[in-house]
Write a protein that holds these residues in place. Structure first.
Motif, PDB file in Angstrom:
ATOM      1  N   GLU A  50       0.818  -1.215   0.000  1.00 50.24           N
ATOM      2  CA  GLU A  50       0.000   0.000   0.000  1.00 50.24           C
ATOM      3  C   GLU A  50       0.852   1.265   0.000  1.00 50.24           C
ATOM      4  OE1 GLU A  50      -3.571   2.078   2.690  1.00 50.24           O
ATOM      5  OE2 GLU A  50      -2.987  -0.022   3.026  1.00 50.24           O
ATOM      6  N   GLU A  51       1.915   1.284   0.781  1.00 53.88           N
ATOM      7  CA  GLU A  51       2.777   2.464   0.834  1.00 53.88           C
ATOM      8  C   GLU A  51       3.510   2.665  -0.484  1.00 53.88           C
ATOM      9  OE1 GLU A  51       6.423   4.385   3.497  1.00 53.88           O
ATOM     10  OE2 GLU A  51       6.028   2.227   3.570  1.00 53.88           O
ATOM     11  N   VAL A  52       4.075   1.592  -1.029  1.00 53.35           N
ATOM     12  CA  VAL A  52       4.796   1.688  -2.298  1.00 53.35           C
ATOM     13  C   VAL A  52       3.866   2.162  -3.401  1.00 53.35           C
ATOM     14  CG1 VAL A  52       5.992   0.371  -4.088  1.00 53.35           C
ATOM     15  CG2 VAL A  52       6.507  -0.060  -1.673  1.00 53.35           C
ATOM     16  N   HIS A  53       2.682   1.588  -3.474  1.00 58.50           N
ATOM     17  CA  HIS A  53       1.715   1.958  -4.513  1.00 58.50           C
ATOM     18  C   HIS A  53       1.365   3.431  -4.439  1.00 58.50           C
ATOM     19  CE1 HIS A  53      -2.452   2.432  -6.093  1.00 58.50           C
ATOM     20  NE2 HIS A  53      -1.950   1.732  -7.087  1.00 58.50           N
ATOM     21  N   GLY A  54       1.047   3.910  -3.241  1.00 52.83           N
ATOM     22  CA  GLY A  54       0.648   5.303  -3.078  1.00 52.83           C
ATOM     23  C   GLY A  54       1.753   6.283  -3.423  1.00 52.83           C
ATOM     24  N   LEU A  55       2.970   5.974  -2.990  1.00 49.15           N
ATOM     25  CA  LEU A  55       4.095   6.871  -3.254  1.00 49.15           C
ATOM     26  C   LEU A  55       4.525   6.832  -4.714  1.00 49.15           C
ATOM     27  CD1 LEU A  55       6.279   6.222  -0.060  1.00 49.15           C
ATOM     28  CD2 LEU A  55       4.954   8.281  -0.587  1.00 49.15           C
ATOM     29  N   LEU A  56       4.503   5.646  -5.325  1.00 50.41           N
ATOM     30  CA  LEU A  56       4.992   5.509  -6.702  1.00 50.41           C
ATOM     31  C   LEU A  56       4.103   6.231  -7.701  1.00 50.41           C
ATOM     32  CD1 LEU A  56       7.115   4.337  -8.548  1.00 50.41           C
ATOM     33  CD2 LEU A  56       5.860   2.173  -8.587  1.00 50.41           C
ATOM     34  N   ALA A 105      13.781  12.378  -9.863  1.00 54.93           N
ATOM     35  CA  ALA A 105      14.964  13.146  -9.459  1.00 54.93           C
ATOM     36  C   ALA A 105      14.516  14.513  -8.966  1.00 54.93           C
ATOM     37  CB  ALA A 105      15.939  13.287 -10.627  1.00 54.93           C
ATOM     38  N   LYS A 106      15.435  15.232  -8.338  1.00 54.76           N
ATOM     39  CA  LYS A 106      15.132  16.572  -7.838  1.00 54.76           C
ATOM     40  C   LYS A 106      15.118  17.593  -8.965  1.00 54.76           C
ATOM     41  CE  LYS A 106      16.495  19.769  -4.150  1.00 54.76           C
ATOM     42  NZ  LYS A 106      16.626  21.005  -4.933  1.00 54.76           N
ATOM     43  N   THR A 107      16.087  17.461  -9.899  1.00 54.74           N
ATOM     44  CA  THR A 107      16.173  18.466 -10.964  1.00 54.74           C
ATOM     45  C   THR A 107      16.525  17.882 -12.331  1.00 54.74           C
ATOM     46  OG1 THR A 107      18.495  18.877 -10.396  1.00 54.74           O
ATOM     47  CG2 THR A 107      16.851  20.329  -9.398  1.00 54.74           C
ATOM     48  N   ILE A 108      17.246  16.779 -12.399  1.00 53.30           N
ATOM     49  CA  ILE A 108      17.888  16.376 -13.652  1.00 53.30           C
ATOM     50  C   ILE A 108      16.921  15.749 -14.652  1.00 53.30           C
ATOM     51  CG2 ILE A 108      19.725  15.030 -14.708  1.00 53.30           C
ATOM     52  CD1 ILE A 108      20.698  17.337 -12.996  1.00 53.30           C
ATOM     53  N   HIS A 109      16.319  14.613 -14.328  1.00 50.16           N
ATOM     54  CA  HIS A 109      15.455  13.923 -15.287  1.00 50.16           C
ATOM     55  C   HIS A 109      14.170  13.458 -14.622  1.00 50.16           C
ATOM     56  CE1 HIS A 109      15.901   9.643 -13.972  1.00 50.16           C
ATOM     57  NE2 HIS A 109      17.029  10.098 -13.458  1.00 50.16           N
ATOM     58  N   HIS A 110      13.084  13.476 -15.371  1.00 50.72           N
ATOM     59  CA  HIS A 110      11.774  13.065 -14.861  1.00 50.72           C
ATOM     60  C   HIS A 110      11.496  13.717 -13.496  1.00 50.72           C
ATOM     61  CE1 HIS A 110      12.932   9.771 -17.638  1.00 50.72           C
ATOM     62  NE2 HIS A 110      11.639   9.725 -17.937  1.00 50.72           N
ATOM     63  N   ALA A 111      11.862  14.991 -13.394  1.00 54.12           N
ATOM     64  CA  ALA A 111      11.739  15.708 -12.126  1.00 54.12           C
ATOM     65  C   ALA A 111      10.355  16.343 -12.009  1.00 54.12           C
ATOM     66  CB  ALA A 111      12.841  16.758 -11.996  1.00 54.12           C
ATOM     67  N   TYR A 112       9.348  15.501 -11.955  1.00 55.79           N
ATOM     68  CA  TYR A 112       7.971  15.953 -11.826  1.00 55.79           C
ATOM     69  C   TYR A 112       7.142  14.820 -11.228  1.00 55.79           C
ATOM     70  CZ  TYR A 112       8.442  13.909 -16.533  1.00 55.79           C
ATOM     71  OH  TYR A 112       8.774  13.113 -17.604  1.00 55.79           O
ATOM     72  N   MET A 113       5.961  15.146 -10.725  1.00 56.15           N
ATOM     73  CA  MET A 113       5.113  14.137 -10.102  1.00 56.15           C
ATOM     74  C   MET A 113       4.776  13.039 -11.101  1.00 56.15           C
ATOM     75  SD  MET A 113       2.515  16.131  -7.507  1.00 56.15           S
ATOM     76  CE  MET A 113       2.109  17.529  -8.555  1.00 56.15           C
ATOM     77  N   GLY A 114       4.974  11.805 -10.686  1.00 59.11           N
ATOM     78  CA  GLY A 114       4.745  10.670 -11.571  1.00 59.11           C
ATOM     79  C   GLY A 114       5.930  10.362 -12.463  1.00 59.11           C
ATOM     80  N   GLY A 115       6.999  11.139 -12.342  1.00 58.18           N
ATOM     81  CA  GLY A 115       8.159  10.960 -13.205  1.00 58.18           C
ATOM     82  C   GLY A 115       8.862   9.633 -12.994  1.00 58.18           C
ATOM     83  N   SER A 153      10.934  13.801  -1.410  1.00 57.72           N
ATOM     84  CA  SER A 153       9.657  14.200  -0.821  1.00 57.72           C
ATOM     85  C   SER A 153       9.004  15.281  -1.671  1.00 57.72           C
ATOM     86  CB  SER A 153       9.886  14.736   0.602  1.00 57.72           C
ATOM     87  OG  SER A 153       8.718  15.369   1.102  1.00 57.72           O
ATOM     88  N   LEU A 154       7.676  15.302  -1.672  1.00 60.54           N
ATOM     89  CA  LEU A 154       6.919  16.316  -2.403  1.00 60.54           C
ATOM     90  C   LEU A 154       6.157  17.254  -1.465  1.00 60.54           C
ATOM     91  CD1 LEU A 154       5.393  14.222  -5.331  1.00 60.54           C
ATOM     92  CD2 LEU A 154       6.925  16.172  -5.577  1.00 60.54           C
ATOM     93  N   GLU A 155       6.509  17.250  -0.207  1.00 59.03           N
ATOM     94  CA  GLU A 155       5.743  18.018   0.766  1.00 59.03           C
ATOM     95  C   GLU A 155       5.764  19.514   0.463  1.00 59.03           C
ATOM     96  OE1 GLU A 155       6.861  17.155   4.735  1.00 59.03           O
ATOM     97  OE2 GLU A 155       6.284  15.042   4.642  1.00 59.03           O
ATOM     98  N   ASP A 171      15.506  13.099   4.917  1.00 58.85           N
ATOM     99  CA  ASP A 171      16.669  12.748   5.743  1.00 58.85           C
ATOM    100  C   ASP A 171      17.174  11.352   5.382  1.00 58.85           C
ATOM    101  OD1 ASP A 171      16.485  15.158   7.021  1.00 58.85           O
ATOM    102  OD2 ASP A 171      15.466  14.375   8.798  1.00 58.85           O
ATOM    103  N   ARG A 172      16.250  10.401   5.176  1.00 59.85           N
ATOM    104  CA  ARG A 172      16.657   9.037   4.801  1.00 59.85           C
ATOM    105  C   ARG A 172      17.357   9.048   3.449  1.00 59.85           C
ATOM    106  NH1 ARG A 172      12.381   4.497   4.926  1.00 59.85           N
ATOM    107  NH2 ARG A 172      14.248   3.204   5.135  1.00 59.85           N
ATOM    108  N   GLY A 173      16.867   9.891   2.556  1.00 53.64           N
ATOM    109  CA  GLY A 173      17.485   9.976   1.247  1.00 53.64           C
ATOM    110  C   GLY A 173      18.919  10.458   1.320  1.00 53.64           C
ATOM    111  N   ARG A 174      19.157  11.459   2.159  1.00 56.71           N
ATOM    112  CA  ARG A 174      20.510  12.010   2.286  1.00 56.71           C
ATOM    113  C   ARG A 174      21.431  11.066   3.066  1.00 56.71           C
ATOM    114  NH1 ARG A 174      21.064  17.164   0.650  1.00 56.71           N
ATOM    115  NH2 ARG A 174      19.201  18.466   0.411  1.00 56.71           N
ATOM    116  N   LEU A 175      20.887  10.390   4.085  1.00 59.81           N
ATOM    117  CA  LEU A 175      21.717   9.557   4.950  1.00 59.81           C
ATOM    118  C   LEU A 175      21.952   8.157   4.390  1.00 59.81           C
ATOM    119  CD1 LEU A 175      20.166  10.518   8.413  1.00 59.81           C
ATOM    120  CD2 LEU A 175      22.418  11.186   7.555  1.00 59.81           C
TER     121      LEU A 175
END
Length: 276
Positions: A94-100, A106-116, A159-161, A168-172
């Motif tokens: 359920e979590e994977v489905h909702g987030l995916l 990516a943040k800026t480089i490629h497919h940097a948009y919702m659903g990318g 995150s898209l908040e 933090d998990r992404g950076r660490l």
């Protein structure tokens, strides 16, 4: 997106905001070399409470639900029962489905948009499906697994908040380790999962950046891992270039401005004739 310039009192704004912040701006729009630019007179950070994120982070032009259906079709066609079960467990979570459905790639480089991210994954699956038919010695299940899992950890890395930002998990920890953590968790639900196969699957994830200098903890040691790395780079670069060119179409110029990432100009004539 618009270039902005501050000519006066620059020192007053240096520490006023960070990349990714929402800001309120007063200024004048001018045209320079056939491109609009904003001359900023005032700028201040906004708390974002009055912001609709969709006004600032665009969505994929594809239908995310349709993309998900196509993705499940690729998974259903896998021949290896254990790999198929592992992938089905991931995509039915359920979590994977909702987030995916919403995650950027990516943040800026490629497919940097919702659903990318989902768009990127399905695109690679389509290419892998073709390559497995063209090169009969390739293991199609491993290619599809790599297409799906190589960046899956980005649903927790980004995150898209309040715009696209690293968590933090992404950076660490990073998305490759997060993908492997998901594999570890789900494999426990599959009886007698082969350890050698588990190592191969993790290797594909951990080597998909291709080279150590690109942030890959391992270099591809399987032909399928090498293909995953190459096609990931191919799809990423194509999206990066086409998005850049689309931004340039409105200038009326035949050539783009210099693209610093690729260190070249791109001819717009052919793209302009194909775009609606």
């Amino acid at each position: 997106a618009i270039n902005a310039r501050i000519w006066d009192g620059v020192e007053n704004w240096i520490n006023a905001f960070e990349p990714g912040d929402f800001v309120r701006v007063k200024g004048v729009v001018q045209t320079y070399q056939n491109r609009k630019q904003l001359i900023v007179n005032e700028i201040s950070k906004s708390d974002g409470t009055q912001v609709d994120l969709k006004d600032f982070v665009r969505e994929t032009m594809e239908d995310p639900k349709e993309l998900y259906t196509r993705l499940l079709g690729f998974v259903k066609s896998m021949k290896d029962d254990q790999i198929r079960k592992l992938t089905e467990l991931a995509l039915s979570d359920e979590e994977v489905h909702g987030l995916l459905l919403r995650a950027p790639a990516a943040k800026t480089i490629h497919h940097a948009y919702m659903g990318g991210l989902l768009e990127h994954i399905v695109s690679i699956c389509s290419i892998m499906d073709f390559l497995a038919g063209h090169y009969s010695f390739l293991n199609r299940d491993l290619l599809l697994f790599g297409a799906i899992f190589h960046d899956l950890g980005k649903i927790w890395e980004l995150s898209l908040e309040d715009g696209i930002k690293y968590t933090d998990r992404g950076r660490l920890v990073g998305h490759m380790v997060l993908s492997c953590e998901l594999i570890d968790r789900l494999i426990k639900e599959i009886p007698d999962f082969e350890r050698k196969k588990e190592d191969v699957l993790k290797h594909i994830v951990l080597s998909h950046h291709g080279k150590y200098e690109y942030g890959s903890p391992k270099e591809p040691a399987l032909i399928e891992a090498m293909v995953v790395a190459m096609i990931d780079e191919l799809d990423s670069k194509i999206n990066t270039v086409i998005e850049f060119m689309r931004q340039e179409l409105g200038t009326g110029e035949r050539w783009t401005r210099l693209n610093p990432k690729f260190d070249r100009y791109f001819l717009l004539d052919f793209l302009r004739s194909r775009e609606p």
